[in-house]
Design a protein around this motif. Structure first.
Motif, mmCIF file in Angstrom:
data_model
loop_
_atom_site.group_PDB
_atom_site.id
_atom_site.type_symbol
_atom_site.label_atom_id
_atom_site.label_comp_id
_atom_site.label_asym_id
_atom_site.label_seq_id
_atom_site.Cartn_x
_atom_site.Cartn_y
_atom_site.Cartn_z
ATOM 1 N N GLN A 73 0.757 -1.191 0.100
ATOM 2 C CA GLN A 73 0.042 -0.027 -0.022
ATOM 3 C C GLN A 73 0.947 1.407 -0.093
ATOM 4 O OE1 GLN A 73 -3.315 0.401 -0.134
ATOM 5 N NE2 GLN A 73 -3.020 2.488 -0.254
ATOM 6 N N ILE A 74 2.003 1.098 0.854
ATOM 7 C CA ILE A 74 2.819 2.571 1.076
ATOM 8 C C ILE A 74 3.527 2.795 -0.160
ATOM 9 C CG2 ILE A 74 4.407 3.401 2.314
ATOM 10 C CD1 ILE A 74 3.276 2.174 4.946
ATOM 11 N N VAL A 88 -0.150 -6.107 -7.604
ATOM 12 C CA VAL A 88 0.122 -5.635 -6.503
ATOM 13 C C VAL A 88 -1.466 -5.027 -6.257
ATOM 14 C CG1 VAL A 88 0.897 -3.307 -5.106
ATOM 15 C CG2 VAL A 88 2.279 -4.735 -6.718
ATOM 16 N N ILE A 89 -1.899 -5.467 -4.967
ATOM 17 C CA ILE A 89 -3.200 -5.023 -4.446
ATOM 18 C C ILE A 89 -3.104 -4.019 -3.122
ATOM 19 C CG2 ILE A 89 -5.519 -5.810 -3.851
ATOM 20 C CD1 ILE A 89 -5.129 -8.182 -5.861
ATOM 21 N N GLY A 90 -3.686 -3.076 -3.103
ATOM 22 C CA GLY A 90 -3.665 -2.375 -1.897
ATOM 23 C C GLY A 90 -4.254 -2.899 -0.505
ATOM 24 N N ASN A 91 -4.237 -2.311 0.535
ATOM 25 C CA ASN A 91 -4.839 -2.661 1.868
ATOM 26 C C ASN A 91 -6.389 -2.441 1.696
ATOM 27 O OD1 ASN A 91 -3.243 -3.947 3.361
ATOM 28 N ND2 ASN A 91 -2.646 -2.294 4.682
ATOM 29 N N ALA A 92 -6.875 -1.250 0.949
ATOM 30 C CA ALA A 92 -8.348 -0.924 1.013
ATOM 31 C C ALA A 92 -8.797 -1.979 0.034
ATOM 32 C CB ALA A 92 -8.366 0.327 0.547
ATOM 33 N N ASP A 93 -8.120 -2.581 -0.969
ATOM 34 C CA ASP A 93 -8.765 -3.690 -1.988
ATOM 35 C C ASP A 93 -8.667 -4.833 -1.745
ATOM 36 O OD1 ASP A 93 -8.551 -1.123 -3.838
ATOM 37 O OD2 ASP A 93 -6.787 -1.018 -3.232
ATOM 38 N N VAL A 107 -3.479 -2.466 -8.267
ATOM 39 C CA VAL A 107 -4.907 -2.078 -7.933
ATOM 40 C C VAL A 107 -4.666 -1.540 -6.475
ATOM 41 C CG1 VAL A 107 -7.334 -2.724 -7.392
ATOM 42 C CG2 VAL A 107 -6.112 -3.788 -9.309
ATOM 43 N N VAL A 108 -4.662 -0.152 -6.048
ATOM 44 C CA VAL A 108 -4.004 0.536 -4.815
ATOM 45 C C VAL A 108 -5.012 1.758 -4.780
ATOM 46 C CG1 VAL A 108 -2.500 1.264 -3.647
ATOM 47 C CG2 VAL A 108 -1.927 -0.521 -4.924
ATOM 48 N N PHE A 150 -0.244 5.220 7.167
ATOM 49 C CA PHE A 150 -0.353 5.446 5.655
ATOM 50 C C PHE A 150 -0.464 4.236 4.867
ATOM 51 C CE2 PHE A 150 2.532 8.545 7.787
ATOM 52 C CZ PHE A 150 1.754 9.741 7.203
ATOM 53 N N GLY A 151 -0.325 3.200 5.737
ATOM 54 C CA GLY A 151 -0.757 1.645 5.092
ATOM 55 C C GLY A 151 -2.281 1.294 5.415
ATOM 56 N N ARG A 152 -2.552 1.737 6.393
ATOM 57 C CA ARG A 152 -3.942 1.368 6.976
ATOM 58 C C ARG A 152 -4.955 2.227 6.862
ATOM 59 N NH1 ARG A 152 -5.280 -4.026 7.338
ATOM 60 N NH2 ARG A 152 -3.260 -5.012 7.969
ATOM 61 N N GLY A 153 -4.537 3.581 6.922
ATOM 62 C CA GLY A 153 -5.722 4.559 6.677
ATOM 63 C C GLY A 153 -6.282 5.298 7.992
#
Length: 415
Positions: A73-74, A88-93, A107-108, A150-153
């Motif tokens: 994510q970061i 690569v897939i982000g934490n929100a996804d 997808v981030v 910044f990785g988790r929001g």
């Protein structure tokens, strides 16, 4: 025709990642895929993620390699640039079916725009004796050393009803211990209607899931333990006698420069209250060695905290400068000094742990048996090796017969 290889999910870092990895496992079922669910708490954790990616590609060269989690994510671009990585897939996804069905290489989403979360758990945790339930995600605090927000929001909470329903389902499927997880667990609730607290959530779980035998909480910020939560931690037998506290340091100046919200005296006073109310409670803590500007006297205060707070489950690591954080711009302690101080903290923690384990020899305890059946953890989270195997997932009565530097040995008592 031989069946397709099963997907593999490699989970690095916190218990929240373990919980989320179970959902990912269900979302990618039937695919020839390795998912690396990364951690970014330190530079070493990011390095471990890269090592895991390269190893996964060597072990399964035909599998699709997907990286997700906080490190992805970061800094998605650096992972997308690795030749071993397909997506690569982000934490929100990562907990949405849509992201896994898409074909885009990256997808981030913007994690800072995420303002709600969900229980996001598979129906069971087949590989674990205990089940991990996400009740909170993200963090609104800005400790100067930490990149995790910044990785988790932002902080967001799961409605209590959804948590209770999920735990009831896990208990009905055979899980006898539940662990509540979150990035900043004690910040649970202000974003929900009525602003419930973590203590109120725990009360509701215990009331509405009477068949739940063991409830454990992951890392807590001691300054946010209110009277209701304190009473539950010390007075309810179904809550395990084990707390892990986010101390980080034992020196007031370092705590101030970390932008922590507690003092050394408050840490010591909290543990004294916990131990007075529940003498068998075991204390774990996060401690950082070599934070910027830390001198020998400041370090000595942190080292002394291990004894002053009876820390027997220490989580110790040398300070790691994370790009973009305020601490990375402060005067740095030499890397070798950071490593030496971390080693001294670990040594002090091991001594404290060994002395504590020795006090448990001869006692009777209830053990949750873990795979492969020859070990498990008792309520205070001490690890135990059994002389004879038992069924994973069972809770058995044992007598502690011995202690080594890091675990206990035991025999099973007659039923």
């Amino acid at each position: 025709m031989s069946p397709a290889p099963a997907p593999e999910v490699i989970s690095l870092g916190c218990r929240l990642n373990i919980a989320e990895s179970e959902t990912i496992r269900a979302l990618v079922a039937g695919r020839d895929m390795v998912v690396v669910n990364s951690c970014a708490v330190t530079n070493a954790a990011v390095k471990a993620t890269r090592v895991a990616i390269r190893r996964a590609k060597r072990d399964r060269p035909e599998a699709q390699i997907v990286v997700t989690g906080c490190a992805a994510q970061i800094d998605p671009a650096s992972f997308a640039a690795m030749p071993e990585v397909d997506r690569v897939i982000g934490n929100a996804d990562k907990l949405t079916a849509l992201a896994w069905q898409a074909e885009a290489p990256v997808v981030v989403s913007d994690i800072m725009q995420v303002h709600e979360t969900a229980p996001h758990l598979a129906a069971s945790f087949s590989a674990h004796a205990r089940a991990f339930v996400e009740v909170q995600n993200g963090c609104d605090h800005r400790c100067t050393f930490c990149a995790i927000p910044f990785g988790r929001g932002p902080s967001r909470s799961v409605p209590a009803g959804a948590v209770v329903d999920r735990i009831a389902g896990l208990v009905d499927s055979g899980h006898r211990e539940i662990v509540l997880t979150g990035v900043d667990l004690t910040s649970y609730g202000p974003d929900l209607p009525g602003a419930p607290t973590l203590g109120q959530l725990v009360e509701r779980i215990l009331h509405h899931v009477p068949k739940l035998e063991r409830l454990r909480l992951s890392s807590l910020d001691g300054i946010e333990i209110d009277d209701r939560l304190f009473a539950l931690l010390t007075g309810d037998a179904r809550i395990m006698p084990h707390v892990h506290l986010s101390f980080q340091a034992g020196d007031d100046m370092i705590l101030k420069r970390m932008k922590r919200r507690h003092s050394r005296a408050e840490s010591v006073a909290l543990v004294e209250r916990l131990k007075a109310a529940r003498p068998d409670i075991a204390i774990g803590a996060d401690l950082i060695a070599g934070f910027p500007t830390e001198d020998a006297a400041m370090f000595a205060n942190t080292r002394a905290l291990i004894d002053d707070c009876h820390i027997v489950h220490p989580h110790i690591f040398p300070y790691s400068p994370r790009a973009g954080t305020p601490a990375a711009r402060m005067p740095q302690v030499e890397p070798e000094v950071r490593r030496q101080r971390a080693a001294l903290l670990r040594q002090a923690g091991e001594t404290s742990r060994m002395n504590w384990l020795q006090t448990l020899v001869g006692t009777s305890q209830d053990l949750l048996v873990e795979r492969p059946g020859d070990r498990g953890h008792i309520g205070n989270f001490a690890e135990v090796l059994l002389d004879e195997p038992a069924i994973p997932g069972d809770i058995v009565r044992i007598t502690i017969t011995g202690a080594t530097s890091d675990r206990l040995s035991a025999t099973r008592e007659p039923s």
